[in-house]
Design a protein around this motif. Structure first.
Motif, PDB file in Angstrom:
ATOM      1  N   TRP A  23       0.820  -1.223   0.000  1.00 34.57           N
ATOM      2  CA  TRP A  23       0.000   0.000   0.000  1.00 34.57           C
ATOM      3  C   TRP A  23       0.845   1.259   0.000  1.00 34.57           C
ATOM      4  CZ3 TRP A  23      -0.482   3.452   4.233  1.00 34.57           C
ATOM      5  CH2 TRP A  23       0.162   3.043   5.419  1.00 34.57           C
ATOM      6  N   ARG A  24       2.142   1.141   0.368  1.00 33.11           N
ATOM      7  CA  ARG A  24       3.025   2.316   0.415  1.00 33.11           C
ATOM      8  C   ARG A  24       3.873   2.445  -0.845  1.00 33.11           C
ATOM      9  NH1 ARG A  24       6.205   1.800   5.931  1.00 33.11           N
ATOM     10  NH2 ARG A  24       6.637   4.030   5.567  1.00 33.11           N
ATOM     11  N   LYS A  71      -1.662  -2.442  13.075  1.00 29.75           N
ATOM     12  CA  LYS A  71      -1.822  -1.041  12.658  1.00 29.75           C
ATOM     13  C   LYS A  71      -1.139  -0.758  11.326  1.00 29.75           C
ATOM     14  CE  LYS A  71       0.287   2.376  14.830  1.00 29.75           C
ATOM     15  NZ  LYS A  71       0.943   3.251  15.825  1.00 29.75           N
ATOM     16  N   ARG A  72      -0.230  -1.648  10.919  1.00 28.49           N
ATOM     17  CA  ARG A  72       0.463  -1.463   9.633  1.00 28.49           C
ATOM     18  C   ARG A  72      -0.213  -2.213   8.496  1.00 28.49           C
ATOM     19  NH1 ARG A  72       3.579   2.418  11.910  1.00 28.49           N
ATOM     20  NH2 ARG A  72       4.538   1.633  13.814  1.00 28.49           N
ATOM     21  N   HIS A 299       6.878  -2.339   7.721  1.00 32.16           N
ATOM     22  CA  HIS A 299       7.325  -1.740   8.964  1.00 32.16           C
ATOM     23  C   HIS A 299       8.102  -2.762   9.787  1.00 32.16           C
ATOM     24  CE1 HIS A 299       7.289   0.616  12.657  1.00 32.16           C
ATOM     25  NE2 HIS A 299       6.964   1.640  11.890  1.00 32.16           N
TER      26      HIS A 299
ATOM     27  N   ARG B 178      -4.286   5.334   6.698  1.00 35.42           N
ATOM     28  CA  ARG B 178      -3.534   5.102   5.461  1.00 35.42           C
ATOM     29  C   ARG B 178      -2.454   6.172   5.258  1.00 35.42           C
ATOM     30  NH1 ARG B 178      -8.923   4.981   3.240  1.00 35.42           N
ATOM     31  NH2 ARG B 178      -9.809   2.896   3.378  1.00 35.42           N
ATOM     32  N   ASP B 179      -1.650   6.355   6.273  1.00 36.41           N
ATOM     33  CA  ASP B 179      -0.582   7.354   6.187  1.00 36.41           C
ATOM     34  C   ASP B 179       0.672   6.681   5.608  1.00 36.41           C
ATOM     35  OD1 ASP B 179       1.269   9.318   6.438  1.00 36.41           O
ATOM     36  OD2 ASP B 179       1.188   9.454   8.629  1.00 36.41           O
ATOM     37  N   VAL B 180       0.871   6.903   4.329  1.00 35.71           N
ATOM     38  CA  VAL B 180       1.950   6.226   3.603  1.00 35.71           C
ATOM     39  C   VAL B 180       3.306   6.561   4.233  1.00 35.71           C
ATOM     40  CG1 VAL B 180       3.164   6.167   1.391  1.00 35.71           C
ATOM     41  CG2 VAL B 180       0.653   6.069   1.456  1.00 35.71           C
ATOM     42  N   GLU B 181       3.475   7.792   4.654  1.00 31.37           N
ATOM     43  CA  GLU B 181       4.766   8.230   5.172  1.00 31.37           C
ATOM     44  C   GLU B 181       5.162   7.467   6.440  1.00 31.37           C
ATOM     45  OE1 GLU B 181       8.113   9.783   4.551  1.00 31.37           O
ATOM     46  OE2 GLU B 181       6.440  10.210   3.178  1.00 31.37           O
ATOM     47  N   SER B 182       4.260   7.472   7.430  1.00 30.41           N
ATOM     48  CA  SER B 182       4.589   6.830   8.712  1.00 30.41           C
ATOM     49  C   SER B 182       4.382   5.325   8.673  1.00 30.41           C
ATOM     50  CB  SER B 182       3.716   7.420   9.826  1.00 30.41           C
ATOM     51  OG  SER B 182       2.377   6.965   9.678  1.00 30.41           O
ATOM     52  N   GLY B 183       3.626   4.850   7.696  1.00 35.07           N
ATOM     53  CA  GLY B 183       3.354   3.420   7.634  1.00 35.07           C
ATOM     54  C   GLY B 183       2.186   2.977   8.494  1.00 35.07           C
ATOM     55  N   THR B 184       1.419   3.909   9.027  1.00 32.82           N
ATOM     56  CA  THR B 184       0.231   3.542   9.804  1.00 32.82           C
ATOM     57  C   THR B 184      -0.970   3.434   8.875  1.00 32.82           C
ATOM     58  OG1 THR B 184       1.049   4.599  11.804  1.00 32.82           O
ATOM     59  CG2 THR B 184      -1.330   4.230  11.660  1.00 32.82           C
ATOM     60  N   PHE B 185      -1.499   2.202   8.752  1.00 28.64           N
ATOM     61  CA  PHE B 185      -2.642   1.988   7.868  1.00 28.64           C
ATOM     62  C   PHE B 185      -3.948   2.226   8.613  1.00 28.64           C
ATOM     63  CE2 PHE B 185      -5.789  -0.519   5.560  1.00 28.64           C
ATOM     64  CZ  PHE B 185      -5.549  -0.101   4.254  1.00 28.64           C
ATOM     65  N   VAL B 186      -4.002   1.748   9.854  1.00 30.25           N
ATOM     66  CA  VAL B 186      -5.240   1.853  10.631  1.00 30.25           C
ATOM     67  C   VAL B 186      -4.877   2.185  12.066  1.00 30.25           C
ATOM     68  CG1 VAL B 186      -5.247  -0.657  11.044  1.00 30.25           C
ATOM     69  CG2 VAL B 186      -7.393   0.632  11.242  1.00 30.25           C
TER      70      VAL B 186
END
Lengths: 445, 445
Positions: A23-24, A71-72, A299, B178-186
């Motif tokens: 997804w990234r 969370k990833r 991650h 879905r923050d691509v930068e930090s890698g946090t999807f949920v």
């Protein structure tokens, strides 16, 4: 001249890809889990590339990983397979549509009915990935305190298969007379009441839907474990377990085909289509770089947990950017463990890189140019390591487009993959016969 | 100027119509049960006519009628509702899609997941017709020797509703970062683990799908019996029980709305949409002749069984072409019985004609010209007998086309039915609010 053996290709799909970092990846659609328009595009591209089937993987629980990995993860939440594939049936014409359904947590009457319905909706393109659901967290979503034991799951699965196929045969192909003049809609003499009474299941029938267009939708199984191989040999139309090398693939292929023959089946009617993670580059180095880039998006929290599981040893205490030290023996599978250690040594990977690779995807992979990928696929086909593959794309849409635009034409040029669909059903694509109705002689044969 | 109260219209569908003689009507599609192209046409016509919803009725057993009736019946076999509506979601844009699912013979996790999936696939157009399944033959298809008792079915249904809606609320609307930068999807803090432990159900959760676009898909119920009315008043968004006259309709409407108010709900958020069998003619006589012609296609074998049941007395021994003699009292519902006797007397029907009418369709009917039909619908709306109707078409495609082409424009001319969809979701069409997530404050409100 006899035509070459033909390759069969399924697309083993999750909306964002099965790779946990996908997804990234640049150009990915992180919101594809709930955006049907992307899925329509993927299915239509696969159909243009003449794939045998679009195969939707599935899970029945969320809480089967540590919160740091959860969370990833883009893989735990998405469309439900049967509703998704029914929606895709309206925007495609030929490609097969394979959905996962569990014999442990579903009722056979519903499963038989829904796959029959998808088969009628799609003009004979339905396939059922029969799974027994190994995830223990799933049981808690279905009123059970603990998971159903492995052996019991497989006993129930065997009965479940008999019930579902028996329900599909509830009506002769010619049962629906629809004689407007006399007023006879259906001939009750051409209806069979199953009356199944087993150890685990009791189902009367008949099913309230006509016999599927394919007779029976195609039945797909993983076929990995010992009981899994045996039930697949007895009942499956296709198997997608993925031995990690051609040598192991050939042993698996010979074993499952021999089991099928011993079960009284024509082994040609059981297709071995291992799942394979395919990364396409213009050069082999470029393909490897794509894979390495993709792995950087996994991650560390997710990867280190997966790596520790694979090694049977907690490696989270070591320096992530150092090499993998010698690891003590453990209960982890020796061959899987050795494979990880070999990767670390031969590619000189740090613990972080190794964790990211294992956390991303760690099964059978084919990484290279269209030519080298076609070489490998042709070798598996020719040396009877498989009858084709269930392809996993590393990221979407790029990985899928690369395969469709570059690898498929190369396979077609070699005469081992169709340039156009010849039949209309998934059985046609796979070269599988339409099963006879076990209760009624067919009027079509 | 305040706009008039607006009529809501669902289409209560079986692929060939709910009338048992419809498959023999001139111009009918007797094979529509398994021909998706007809269903696509029907749904698209209904959408052009701005219907609120396409509503697929359902059964879970075949063997609930004598074989003489079964062989005449087109209603027992067809597509499964959720797969059908998912397929229709791809060829429509706005119309709501309501499928039936049983709280007695399904698992709440699957029901929650599939309706959430249909809601995501369709852009917020899913509706769930919550049924407890009264047909005792269904139990035999699900491993039970005898049918679940009525009271237990309703207790389980009440828990089932709480579980399904609780699972729909598993994720906050903004959980997927879905923050691509930090890698946090949920965000796991925005996930709720249901942990439901009731008398009948035990379900952990969370659901593996994002919260539905509508928050919760629309919940529809029949609401006929005493416990049915009560659960509907507490939980339903729409009710389709059909009292056979406006006078009875007004009593039902007042009763259910009052129950909703007592349960702490805004009664405007529970829509009463009785099922109504509508036959359109250019004159009232022509409409009656259509209905009479349609009834002639009901086979006597089917009709006489239904008539005997309605009267609580075997009338198959009388002369089919003679009048109905005086029938002794019985355990049959007095009001239903009296209604049949009144028909026989006032319309001077023979036993055959009466049997064919009862065997065809015997509920609320509206038969006339576009003007008289609109008059009746407007009267029900104005006098609060209903908030609209779930229309049953006598035969397809003719009966549907007549309604769409002739009745809908008349309703629009009167300003009581939309000329275009104003919103995009089924809740929008019905004027229902999007439910708050019970576990998370909404970021959208």
């Amino acid at each position: 001249m006899t035509p070459s053996r033909q390759l069969h290709l399924g697309a083993f799909m999750r909306p964002v890809s099965l790779h946990t970092g996908a997804w990234r990846y640049p150009g990915a659609f992180p919101d594809a889990n709930f955006n049907i328009n992307y899925l329509k595009r993927f299915a239509q591209t696969l159909e243009r590339a003449c794939f045998d089937a679009f195969f939707m993987a599935d899970h029945l629980a969320v809480l089967n990983m540590p919160v740091g990995a959860l969370k990833r993860s883009h893989t735990v939440t998405s469309f439900e397979p049967l509703t998704l594939l029914s929606a895709l049936s309206s925007v495609t014409e030929r490609i097969g549509l394979i959905a996962t359904a569990s014999t442990t947590f579903e009722e056979p009457w519903h499963v038989a009915r829904r796959f029959a319905s998808l088969d009628h909706l799609s003009g004979g393109r339905a396939g059922w990935n029969l799974v027994t659901t190994s995830n223990p967290d799933a049981a808690l979503n279905f009123g059970l305190d603990e998971h159903v034991a492995h052996a019991v799951r497989y006993e129930r699965a065997r009965e479940f298969f008999d019930v579902v196929t028996g329900l599909w045969d509830s009506w002769a192909d010619d049962a629906f007379v629809r004689d407007v003049e006399s007023g006879t809609f259906v001939d009750p003499e051409r209806m069979h009441v199953l009356g199944f009474e087993g150890e685990h299941l009791s189902v009367r029938g008949p099913l309230n839907i006509a016999r599927p267009i394919q007779g029976w939708p195609v039945v797909v199984q993983a076929g990995s474990s010992e009981p899994g191989r045996q039930i697949a040999a007895e009942t499956a139309d296709a198997v997608f377990a993925a031995p990690p090398s051609l040598a192991e693939g050939k042993r698996f292929y010979a074993d499952v085909k021999a089991r099928a023959e011993r079960a009284g089946r024509n082994p040609e009617h059981l297709k071995i289509l291992p799942g394979a993670f395919v990364v396409v580059g213009d050069t082999v180095d470029e393909a490897r770089e794509k894979r390495a880039l993709l792995d950087t998006f996994v991650h560390y929290d997710s990867g280190i947990a997966s790596l520790s599981i694979a090694l049977g040893h907690d490696v989270s205490t070591y320096d992530p950017d150092g090499p993998l030290p010698d690891i003590p023996e453990s209960n982890a599978s020796k061959s899987a463990r050795q494979r990880v250690v070999d990767w670390a040594r031969t590619e000189q990977l740090t613990i972080r890189q190794l964790a990211q690779r294992i956390g991303g995807y760690s099964g059978l992979e084919i990484i290279g140019t269209p030519t080298t990928i076609a070489d490998q696929m042709e070798q598996w086909l020719t040396e009877r390591g498989s009858d084709g593959f269930n392809v996993m794309f590393p990221y979407l849409p790029g990985g899928l487009d690369d395969f469709a635009d570059k690898v498929v034409p190369e396979l077609q040029r070699r005469g081992i993959f169709r340039r156009a669909y010849e039949g209309t059903t998934l059985r046609d694509h796979l070269g599988l016969p339409r099963p006879e109705n076990r209760f009624f002689a067919s009027s079509r044969s």
